[in-house]
Design a protein around this motif. Structure first.
Motif, PDB file in Angstrom:
ATOM      1  N   ILE A  15       0.831  -1.202   0.000  1.00 26.05           N
ATOM      2  CA  ILE A  15       0.000   0.000   0.000  1.00 26.05           C
ATOM      3  C   ILE A  15       0.864   1.249   0.000  1.00 26.05           C
ATOM      4  O   ILE A  15       0.606   2.219  -0.729  1.00 26.05           O
ATOM      5  CB  ILE A  15      -0.946  -0.011   1.212  1.00 26.05           C
ATOM      6  CG1 ILE A  15      -1.969  -1.144   1.079  1.00 26.05           C
ATOM      7  CG2 ILE A  15      -1.670   1.330   1.355  1.00 26.05           C
ATOM      8  CD1 ILE A  15      -2.828  -1.337   2.307  1.00 26.05           C
ATOM      9  N   VAL A  19       0.940   4.149  -2.927  1.00 27.64           N
ATOM     10  CA  VAL A  19       0.727   5.575  -2.660  1.00 27.64           C
ATOM     11  C   VAL A  19       1.925   6.383  -3.136  1.00 27.64           C
ATOM     12  O   VAL A  19       1.776   7.478  -3.704  1.00 27.64           O
ATOM     13  CB  VAL A  19       0.475   5.792  -1.151  1.00 27.64           C
ATOM     14  CG1 VAL A  19       0.429   7.287  -0.820  1.00 27.64           C
ATOM     15  CG2 VAL A  19      -0.822   5.125  -0.739  1.00 27.64           C
ATOM     16  N   LEU A  22       1.726   6.744  -6.827  1.00 26.13           N
ATOM     17  CA  LEU A  22       0.652   7.666  -7.171  1.00 26.13           C
ATOM     18  C   LEU A  22       1.101   9.107  -7.011  1.00 26.13           C
ATOM     19  O   LEU A  22       0.851   9.949  -7.893  1.00 26.13           O
ATOM     20  CB  LEU A  22      -0.565   7.388  -6.284  1.00 26.13           C
ATOM     21  CG  LEU A  22      -1.774   8.313  -6.485  1.00 26.13           C
ATOM     22  CD1 LEU A  22      -2.336   8.148  -7.888  1.00 26.13           C
ATOM     23  CD2 LEU A  22      -2.855   8.005  -5.448  1.00 26.13           C
ATOM     24  N   PHE A  23       1.784   9.411  -5.910  1.00 26.29           N
ATOM     25  CA  PHE A  23       2.254  10.775  -5.684  1.00 26.29           C
ATOM     26  C   PHE A  23       3.386  11.132  -6.644  1.00 26.29           C
ATOM     27  O   PHE A  23       3.558  12.307  -6.988  1.00 26.29           O
ATOM     28  CB  PHE A  23       2.735  10.935  -4.242  1.00 26.29           C
ATOM     29  CG  PHE A  23       1.649  11.331  -3.289  1.00 26.29           C
ATOM     30  CD1 PHE A  23       1.425  12.656  -2.974  1.00 26.29           C
ATOM     31  CD2 PHE A  23       0.831  10.371  -2.706  1.00 26.29           C
ATOM     32  CE1 PHE A  23       0.416  13.032  -2.104  1.00 26.29           C
ATOM     33  CE2 PHE A  23      -0.181  10.725  -1.833  1.00 26.29           C
ATOM     34  CZ  PHE A  23      -0.391  12.063  -1.536  1.00 26.29           C
TER      35      PHE A  23
END
Length: 272
Positions: A15, A19, A22-23
């Motif tokens: 996870i 993330v 994604l950032f």
């Protein structure tokens, strides 16, 4: 077939990595998509048509912003910083292979700028130039400011390279009658060439996108990061996104070209 059960830590790390990706790539993806806005499109979703209008606009005369000039200045500054970083880092790595008086103090002095806030370095250099009656410029004061950022990284990389470099290769070359220069140019340099290319790429990219250390030292002409920052307050068309896409693609091309060169040198060394 037995399958090992994944632990809770595995899913937490998965996870976290998702993330992180994604950032990292989310903003780049948004800029890439928005750069293809239609001629009547704005700065936000949804897309109002699809076109290459804003890429073509980059090469036209702009009412605000100097895309071509700022890009050329950033590229030239990056190349200057890259060359000096490679040469000085190599010389420092060679020098620190042997102990000398003051080596420890000199090492910490060389890397001290890494812990100083970038804006403080920029402000200090800008004030120094003003006190000396010199005009700050991207090729002088900004050049020095960027070196305070790239040289410590280059030196640390070369320290790590030479820490793993076996002197047995040099001893074998000298036993075969090679001079010090022949040993360096024919034995040491080819072996550390990929690392030097990495130092050069690191120096170029750090300089190319440096903002804080350029802010007070660039003088009257902006580099590309400063130009983009200035555009965010007065440009209201997707040409800003097109510029971001072009500079991102340029950065990836530089990285890909460098990696290709490293692979070529490694294969050539293996065949020889």
């Amino acid at each position: 077939m037995y399958r090992e059960k994944r632990s809770r830590e595995f899913y937490l790390l998965a996870i976290f990595f998702a993330v992180f990706v994604l950032f990292l790539y989310g903003p780049l993806s948004a800029i890439l998509i928005l750069s293809f806005q239609g001629p009547n499109g704005g700065l936000t979703f949804p897309l109002n048509g699809v076109s290459l209008r804003w890429f073509a606009n980059l090469f036209e005369t702009q009412a605000v912003g100097d895309f071509g000039g700022s890009f050329r200045r950033s590229a030239m500054l990056g190349i200057m910083v890259m060359l000096v970083t490679v040469v000085v880092s190599l010389l420092a790595g060679l020098a620190f292979r042997r102990k000398f008086i003051g080596a420890t103090a000199l090492f910490y002095l060389a890397v001290a700028s890494l812990v100083v806030p970038s804006i403080i370095v920029s402000l200090g250099i800008g004030v120094l130039f003003s006190q000396l009656g010199l005009q700050p410029a991207w090729y002088s004061s900004a050049f020095g400011a960027h070196l305070t950022w790239t040289l410590p990284f280059g030196v640390l990389i070369m320290f790590a390279v030479f820490n793993r470099f076996s002197p047995a290769y040099e001893e074998a070359a000298r036993d075969l009658g090679a001079s010090s220069w022949q040993t360096f140019s024919n034995v040491v340099l080819p072996m550390i060439a990929p690392s030097l290319i990495g130092v050069g790429l690191f120096g170029f990219t750090l300089s190319y996108d440096e903002f804080a250390r350029t802010l007070m030292t660039a003088g009257s002409f902006n580099t590309l990061p400063l130009e983009i920052y200035g555009m965010t307050t007065n440009v209201t068309t997707p040409v800003l996104y097109a510029l971001g896409t072009v500079t991102t693609v340029f950065s990836f091309l530089v990285i890909a070209g460098t990696l290709g060169l490293i692979v070529h040198l490694n294969r050539r060394r293996q065949r020889s």
